[in-house]
Write a protein that holds these residues in place. Structure first.
Motif, PDB file in Angstrom:
ATOM      1  N   THR A 384       0.843  -1.190   0.000  1.00  0.00           N
ATOM      2  CA  THR A 384       0.000   0.000   0.000  1.00  0.00           C
ATOM      3  C   THR A 384       0.880   1.242   0.000  1.00  0.00           C
ATOM      4  OG1 THR A 384      -1.749  -1.165   1.191  1.00  0.00           O
ATOM      5  CG2 THR A 384      -1.839   1.234   1.198  1.00  0.00           C
ATOM      6  N   TYR A 385       0.544   2.181  -0.886  1.00  0.00           N
ATOM      7  CA  TYR A 385       1.357   3.374  -1.084  1.00  0.00           C
ATOM      8  C   TYR A 385       0.476   4.619  -1.010  1.00  0.00           C
ATOM      9  CZ  TYR A 385       4.650  -0.067  -2.919  1.00  0.00           C
ATOM     10  OH  TYR A 385       5.474  -1.154  -3.061  1.00  0.00           O
ATOM     11  N   TRP A 386       1.093   5.735  -0.623  1.00  0.00           N
ATOM     12  CA  TRP A 386       0.384   7.006  -0.672  1.00  0.00           C
ATOM     13  C   TRP A 386       0.812   7.767  -1.920  1.00  0.00           C
ATOM     14  CZ3 TRP A 386       3.165  11.578  -0.715  1.00  0.00           C
ATOM     15  CH2 TRP A 386       4.494  11.510  -0.278  1.00  0.00           C
ATOM     16  N   ALA A 388       0.276  11.809  -3.770  1.00  0.00           N
ATOM     17  CA  ALA A 388      -0.176  13.175  -3.514  1.00  0.00           C
ATOM     18  C   ALA A 388       0.102  14.063  -4.715  1.00  0.00           C
ATOM     19  CB  ALA A 388       0.516  13.746  -2.279  1.00  0.00           C
ATOM     20  N   ARG A 393      -4.293  14.023  -1.311  1.00  0.00           N
ATOM     21  CA  ARG A 393      -3.552  12.794  -1.041  1.00  0.00           C
ATOM     22  C   ARG A 393      -4.516  11.616  -1.010  1.00  0.00           C
ATOM     23  NH1 ARG A 393       0.368  13.064   3.934  1.00  0.00           N
ATOM     24  NH2 ARG A 393       1.610  14.182   2.377  1.00  0.00           N
ATOM     25  N   THR A 394      -4.036  10.474  -1.486  1.00  0.00           N
ATOM     26  CA  THR A 394      -4.833   9.255  -1.456  1.00  0.00           C
ATOM     27  C   THR A 394      -3.896   8.068  -1.289  1.00  0.00           C
ATOM     28  OG1 THR A 394      -6.578   8.017  -2.606  1.00  0.00           O
ATOM     29  CG2 THR A 394      -4.772   8.839  -3.957  1.00  0.00           C
ATOM     30  N   THR A 395      -4.459   6.894  -1.150  1.00  0.00           N
ATOM     31  CA  THR A 395      -3.653   5.677  -1.064  1.00  0.00           C
ATOM     32  C   THR A 395      -4.061   4.720  -2.172  1.00  0.00           C
ATOM     33  OG1 THR A 395      -5.199   4.632   0.488  1.00  0.00           O
ATOM     34  CG2 THR A 395      -3.345   5.860   1.427  1.00  0.00           C
ATOM     35  N   THR A 397      -3.398   0.444  -3.349  1.00  0.00           N
ATOM     36  CA  THR A 397      -2.847  -0.862  -2.996  1.00  0.00           C
ATOM     37  C   THR A 397      -2.505  -1.630  -4.260  1.00  0.00           C
ATOM     38  OG1 THR A 397      -4.099  -0.972  -0.930  1.00  0.00           O
ATOM     39  CG2 THR A 397      -3.280  -3.050  -1.825  1.00  0.00           C
ATOM     40  N   GLY A 433       4.906  10.340  -3.793  1.00  0.00           N
ATOM     41  CA  GLY A 433       4.363   9.113  -3.238  1.00  0.00           C
ATOM     42  C   GLY A 433       5.407   8.242  -2.598  1.00  0.00           C
ATOM     43  N   VAL A 436       3.062   3.671   2.683  1.00  0.00           N
ATOM     44  CA  VAL A 436       2.273   4.373   3.695  1.00  0.00           C
ATOM     45  C   VAL A 436       3.066   4.564   4.979  1.00  0.00           C
ATOM     46  CG1 VAL A 436       0.029   3.695   2.817  1.00  0.00           C
ATOM     47  CG2 VAL A 436       1.223   2.176   4.381  1.00  0.00           C
ATOM     48  N   LEU A 439       4.822   8.075   5.561  1.00  0.00           N
ATOM     49  CA  LEU A 439       4.093   9.315   5.813  1.00  0.00           C
ATOM     50  C   LEU A 439       4.508   9.903   7.146  1.00  0.00           C
ATOM     51  CD1 LEU A 439       0.483   8.397   4.681  1.00  0.00           C
ATOM     52  CD2 LEU A 439       1.941  10.143   3.683  1.00  0.00           C
TER      53      LEU A 439
END
Length: 440
Positions: A384-386, A388, A393-395, A397, A433, A436, A439
């Motif tokens: 899972t990655y963020w 932006a 911002r979102t995530t 998978t 990015g 997660v 962050l």
């Protein structure tokens, strides 16, 4: 400002099977199965009177579709048991398979192999029917729903043959399985389906067209294409061309006894360049850009889906070349950016280095001072990655692949982009990015 849908009431008139409004010329084009004199038409079937009664002052063109009788719609071109013979060379078995040759569902007569490669971007989006094992990044070949899925009747996994049964295709000629389609229903904008595909059995070539084609994919500004010449490559009539007569037409199309006439919106209408069995043919502009997917017609017109809608409605991205092992189509690190206006520059800041930006697609027109949704596709190891863009911002998978070996995969996330008020003709987008856990 009026749109074509504002004139769909004209489809209630006798003989009318299509309507298109051209905003630039303030002109309504009406396609009829046959022309009849005014004294043969009741007031409710008289196009000019209906427009006048609605209080509209527009130019009206009535165009004959060439049926010579009252009909309920144009014909989907591969639904009938009898189709013409294929053009020379297109009826045979091809491995690898190029676009433009005979190919269809094992229980259909004949159709045409359409664009390849196309990459799945979001198999979970909307009402699209996808086979359960399809994942983002999978490669597929496209044709029509009525060619691969028999107008919603076939189940995912149904075999696709090349050549088609009409041209001698047997069980030994299976080249893939039906893996997805947009259901044919009232008001739909595309007639498209996908089959499983890959470089072991498919080629990113278009039969008897220039090797460099497609030079690109035309995803916007269709309204400016009226009068342009387009070329298609298809099973029955080979390479043919015609001029675009309408760019945003609402048309009724007959998909057979199970469905009858169905309304499709935002269609390209050209002069005649097709016959039965040409359904699924890719359509190109003179510069080699892929612009449409052919699916219906008459003796005087051919109907094509806008290729941009084929992508967005099905949830795929059509590539102009076979991707390499890293997913790139040209062996470089260039990011594919799909937009409807403006030039664009992408600045990427992704950690770790294994996280890469594959493409960014803007889902609507980019206008100064507004926000536009962007579909961002990344490649990475499962996790899972963020992501932006500016303050948004979102995530996302990235799933494990089907083999479960932890190798790289792809995933797509939607994120809003704020367009500055003072943007001129170029937009710079910085995408950041990472995992997660990184962050702050």
């Amino acid at each position: 400002m009026p749109t074509t849908q504002d004139y769909e009431y004209l489809l209630e008139c006798k003989n009318v099977i299509g309507v298109d409004y051209d905003e630039r010329e303030d002109r309504v084009t009406v396609f009829v199965t046959q022309k009849e004199s005014d004294d043969c038409l009741a007031d409710e079937d008289h196009v000019a009177k209906r427009v006048a009664d609605a209080g509209d002052d527009v130019t009206i063109d009535v165009v004959d579709a060439g049926y010579g009788e009252e009909r309920e719609g144009f014909d989907a071109l591969s639904i009938y048991e009898t189709v013409p013979e294929a053009a020379p060379g297109r009826e045979g078995r091809h491995r690898p398979v190029p676009a433009g040759v005979s190919e269809s569902n094992a229980n259909l007569t004949a159709g045409t192999a359409g664009p390849y490669p196309a990459r799945v971007t979001d198999p979970g989006d909307g009402d699209v029917v996808w086979r359960d094992d399809i994942e983002p990044g999978d490669l597929v070949r496209l044709s029509n729903n009525h060619v691969y899925a028999r107008s919603n009747e076939a189940d995912p996994g149904a075999p696709i043959r090349q050549p088609s049964p009409r041209d001698g295709g047997t069980e030994d000629d299976a080249v893939g399985d039906l893996v997805g389609y947009v259901p044919i229903e009232e008001g739909v904008r595309v007639d498209v389906a996908a089959r499983s595909a890959g470089p072991d059995r498919d080629a990113a070539d278009y039969f008897e067209l220039e090797d460099a084609w497609p030079t690109g994919v035309r995803r916007d500004d269709y309204e400016t294409l009226r009068g342009e010449t387009v070329t298609k490559t298809g099973r029955t009539t080979g390479v043919t061309d015609a001029e675009i007569e309408a760019t945003s037409a609402s048309v009724r199309v007959n998909f057979g006894d199970e469905h009858g006439p169905v309304l499709l919106r935002e269609q390209l209408v050209t002069g005649s360049m097709s016959e039965g069995g040409d359904s699924g043919s890719p359509v190109f502009l003179e510069d080699g850009a892929l612009v449409g997917l052919l699916f219906a017609g008459s003796a005087e017109q051919t109907i094509c889906n806008r290729i941009g809608l084929v992508e967005s409605e099905l949830g795929v991205e059509i590539l102009t070349a076979e991707p390499d092992a890293n997913g790139s189509t040209d062996g470089s690190d260039e990011v594919a950016v799909h937009t409807t206006t403006l030039d664009h520059t992408v600045s990427v800041d992704l950690e770790p280095s294994s996280l890469s930006l594959e493409s960014i697609r803007f889902e609507d027109r980019i206008r100064p001072g507004e926000r536009v949704e962007a579909a961002v596709t990344v490649g990475a190891e499962p996790g899972t990655y963020w992501l932006a863009i500016e303050d948004e911002r979102t995530t996302v998978t990235v799933p494990k692949n089907g083999d479960g070996d932890g190798s790289r995969g792809r995933a797509t996330a939607s994120i809003l982009v704020s367009v500055p008020d003072d943007v001129d003709d170029s937009l710079t987008v910085r995408i950041r990015g990472g995992p997660v856990g990184s962050l702050e």
